[in-house]
Design a protein around this motif. Sequence first.
Motif, mmCIF file in Angstrom:
data_model
loop_
_atom_site.group_PDB
_atom_site.id
_atom_site.type_symbol
_atom_site.label_atom_id
_atom_site.label_comp_id
_atom_site.label_asym_id
_atom_site.label_seq_id
_atom_site.Cartn_x
_atom_site.Cartn_y
_atom_site.Cartn_z
ATOM 1 N N VAL B 369 -45.553 61.485 82.172
ATOM 2 C CA VAL B 369 -44.292 61.829 81.536
ATOM 3 C C VAL B 369 -43.539 60.615 81.001
ATOM 4 O O VAL B 369 -42.677 60.765 80.141
ATOM 5 C CB VAL B 369 -43.392 62.657 82.479
ATOM 6 N N GLY B 370 -43.871 59.435 81.473
ATOM 7 C CA GLY B 370 -43.204 58.245 80.940
ATOM 8 C C GLY B 370 -43.527 57.994 79.493
ATOM 9 O O GLY B 370 -42.760 57.357 78.769
ATOM 10 N N ASP B 371 -44.666 58.464 79.040
ATOM 11 C CA ASP B 371 -45.014 58.280 77.628
ATOM 12 C C ASP B 371 -45.077 59.599 76.862
ATOM 13 O O ASP B 371 -45.718 59.676 75.812
ATOM 14 C CB ASP B 371 -46.303 57.457 77.456
ATOM 15 N N GLY B 372 -44.411 60.618 77.360
ATOM 16 C CA GLY B 372 -44.258 61.853 76.584
ATOM 17 C C GLY B 372 -45.512 62.719 76.493
ATOM 18 O O GLY B 372 -45.595 63.620 75.676
ATOM 19 N N ASN B 373 -46.477 62.435 77.337
ATOM 20 C CA ASN B 373 -47.786 63.088 77.276
ATOM 21 C C ASN B 373 -47.995 63.970 78.500
ATOM 22 O O ASN B 373 -47.758 63.536 79.616
ATOM 23 C CB ASN B 373 -48.852 61.981 77.239
ATOM 24 N N PHE B 374 -48.368 65.225 78.302
ATOM 25 C CA PHE B 374 -48.710 66.061 79.456
ATOM 26 C C PHE B 374 -49.868 66.973 79.094
ATOM 27 O O PHE B 374 -50.161 67.210 77.923
ATOM 28 C CB PHE B 374 -47.497 66.867 79.946
ATOM 29 N N HIS B 375 -50.536 67.447 80.135
ATOM 30 C CA HIS B 375 -51.681 68.323 79.951
ATOM 31 C C HIS B 375 -51.434 69.666 80.616
ATOM 32 O O HIS B 375 -50.917 69.704 81.739
ATOM 33 C CB HIS B 375 -52.939 67.723 80.599
#
Lengths: 462, 462
Positions: B369-375
């Motif tokens: 979540v620190g780089d705006g990415n989730f799966h």
Amino acid sequence: MNRLKEDLRAILRSDQVSDSESILEQHSHDESYHTPVLPDVVVFPESTEDVVAVISYAAKQGVAVVPFGAGSSLEGHVIPVSGGISLDMMRMNQVLEVRPDDFLVRVQPGVLKDELNERLGRYGLFFPVDPGSNASLGGMAATNASGTTTVRYGAMRDNVRALEVVLPNGKVIQTSSLAPKSSSGYNITSLFVGSEGTLGVITELWLRVWGIPEQTVAARAVFSDVEHCVRAATAIVGAGIPVVRMELVDGPYIAAVNQYSGSDFPTLPTLFLEFHGNRRHVEADVEVAKEVIEDEGCTSFDFVTDEKARQDMWAARHHALYAFMHQYPGFGHMSTDVCVPVSKLPEAVLRAKELLSQTGVRGAIVGHVGDGNFHVSMAVDRGNPDDMARADAFNEQLVYTALSLGGTCTGEHGVGLGKRKYQQKEHGDALAVMQAIRAAVDPQHLMNPGKLVDPATTTTHT
Amino acid sequence: MNRLKEDLRAILRSDQVSDSESILEQHSHDESYHTPVLPDVVVFPESTEDVVAVISYAAKQGVAVVPFGAGSSLEGHVIPVSGGISLDMMRMNQVLEVRPDDFLVRVQPGVLKDELNERLGRYGLFFPVDPGSNASLGGMAATNASGTTTVRYGAMRDNVRALEVVLPNGKVIQTSSLAPKSSSGYNITSLFVGSEGTLGVITELWLRVWGIPEQTVAARAVFSDVEHCVRAATAIVGAGIPVVRMELVDGPYIAAVNQYSGSDFPTLPTLFLEFHGNRRHVEADVEVAKEVIEDEGCTSFDFVTDEKARQDMWAARHHALYAFMHQYPGFGHMSTDVCVPVSKLPEAVLRAKELLSQTGVRGAIVGHVGDGNFHVSMAVDRGNPDDMARADAFNEQLVYTALSLGGTCTGEHGVGLGKRKYQQKEHGDALAVMQAIRAAVDPQHLMNPGKLVDPATTTTHT
């Protein structure tokens, strides 16, 4: 060339197109020693649409286009060596959007670095890339500029999230999304950053910005010789200290600064340092840095915590070039810009010192030593071919030294006109890939011809 | 295809070429839901020269080449959809050179991430990029992989200094010098990173490595809902804390982990955090992070300072996917991979939750979540077209959401087969630039055909 002017005035407004002598002259040169060449006409776009109109016209007519920013290039990037249109981007100078929660800002290419920082201050933010002059952000992206803060924040390439570009065919693209990272498509953002106007015209930039830190401390460490100074710098990086600035200024340069600014810094090799962050981080960093520096034989180490004194110190550093050139009225400026792996920096700097004393070139050394990059600023007598040849030979020797150490001919100034001759030697067969890319994106070769990567003379890539 | 095998055995040694059923099968798939396709032959190069020989042969014969690493792709990158040669790089698995003073290491593409870190430990160094599986470094570079530490250390692109690549024409290039920064030529290193084998074969990598920090502290923060959890994560980034890892694991995922690993984490949305650096930095970071997280409504916050407990915690995080899939024996894995500007992350995650409950897709959320990415990891029934279609529609909805928020369809898994259909929508006219580059570098379109960027169907770029 009346036809060109008339056509363009029919496309834009008449006050956006000029071929007055003074305007042409102003767009014929940069701050370097390279020979000025007049454009046929200067165009002042005020929007992306204006740029599209000019580029589309140029593509149809087969006219060269050279983007022009603040004119502070040191390698002749903006000199229109094939004539044509000088595209002055400085009327596109708006900060369009600030997104503090995303640490992003959207700007037009004609915004100057200092203007952006003034604007960002009210949000508690700053843009870290800090080259020697108050350059335009479009120009900084086009050359992958960096400067005093690269050791901590990286170069332009590390701080451009996405670009809007008008391609040579007149199409407008955004080079990437605004996501902090991506594995989608090819990364063309990093290709356009540093492409020196050869792949299209940058019309908007999404830049990363950073929070202004709680505390900033500067320091000055003086050494008996350059070698110890460079070793101390590499030791600081090695110790993992997140130093913000770490600038080497050699003795002769310090003398010039003292004379120019009325300062009284010891005229010995000096590291100008800066640390910032929250109070506890900075305290820890300064303490460790002091230990490391003393281990490396520093003769004096002073902190500069007072804000005025700190700004004066960095102003002195930024004025070093002007101070140096001030000693040689009427002379031109030529700068080396090699960058090498940090472990090779002592060797490269010593070689430069050696070459200076062997050749009698009028030069002084200043460097962003945390990232392996240093400059020998040379005062050259442009009217004297022997003097020019000597400086050029010095430059070449240093480039060859850097290449043999695994380095590059240009760490931050860019290729422009001055470093073209080293591209083949530095890149080898990779140059053919670059040439193929240029030809694919600009098949008519109208975008800033004569700069960066020459078209392939033979088809080397099939 | 006997001809192909015989030719290649004449070029290399016979034990470097195989078309045995089991070897072909092994090279027909990755860890994704994509349909396997058999290569015609598998080749095991042992040197750059071997790769040159194979590529030169393939170019002459017009045979497709698909590089194959650890086979851990999640998007079908290594599936040879046009048959041809699967080029298994795993015999090129040497760490060739460690340069601690330059924080650089030179490796062959078949070195696994964990192997490299084991080797680096003796130098007090580590390589930070940390994807979910123990991938090969060549594969990680080819997809611009990232993972849990991106928030601090960036993705592969930020940690590759230079690559040696065998081009589709058989020439060997080094993509750049070893200088820490450069403005020389086009930056093609960042182009080859993430090019998914479509521009050439990576045969060596110069990677940046980092000093092992003095102290590491992990923490676990539990929240009543995902929204608060995500807001806390963005607040930590906003506070400028150099957090090393910051992973969101949603409640259902935690439940799967507990069941699989015998752990007893509260089955609520949880942030797994890690801080490292020198002792004083870490103390300061943890203190500030704790304040920020408590302000955002954390229900419990625990430190993990014991090394064993810390490793167990991250093992649980890394096994989350296996734990989740374990619940659905025989099912395939499909993963979304959107990445958005951090300020848009709460909106994107909530949309995913909403879509999950609307569609009944079997999915759980985990994110960097620190780089705006989730799966959203989905268990899909590959034999059931309806189930596949539902998962695919879910994926598509989430991609469209991300694109509308300024994000990307893939933050770290890459395009491969699964994200090709979103390339036009994400990149618009920039796709034509990518297509032109691919065509310029690989005019025969033999390198990993069918992946990443399709060739232009019409000439869109003139």
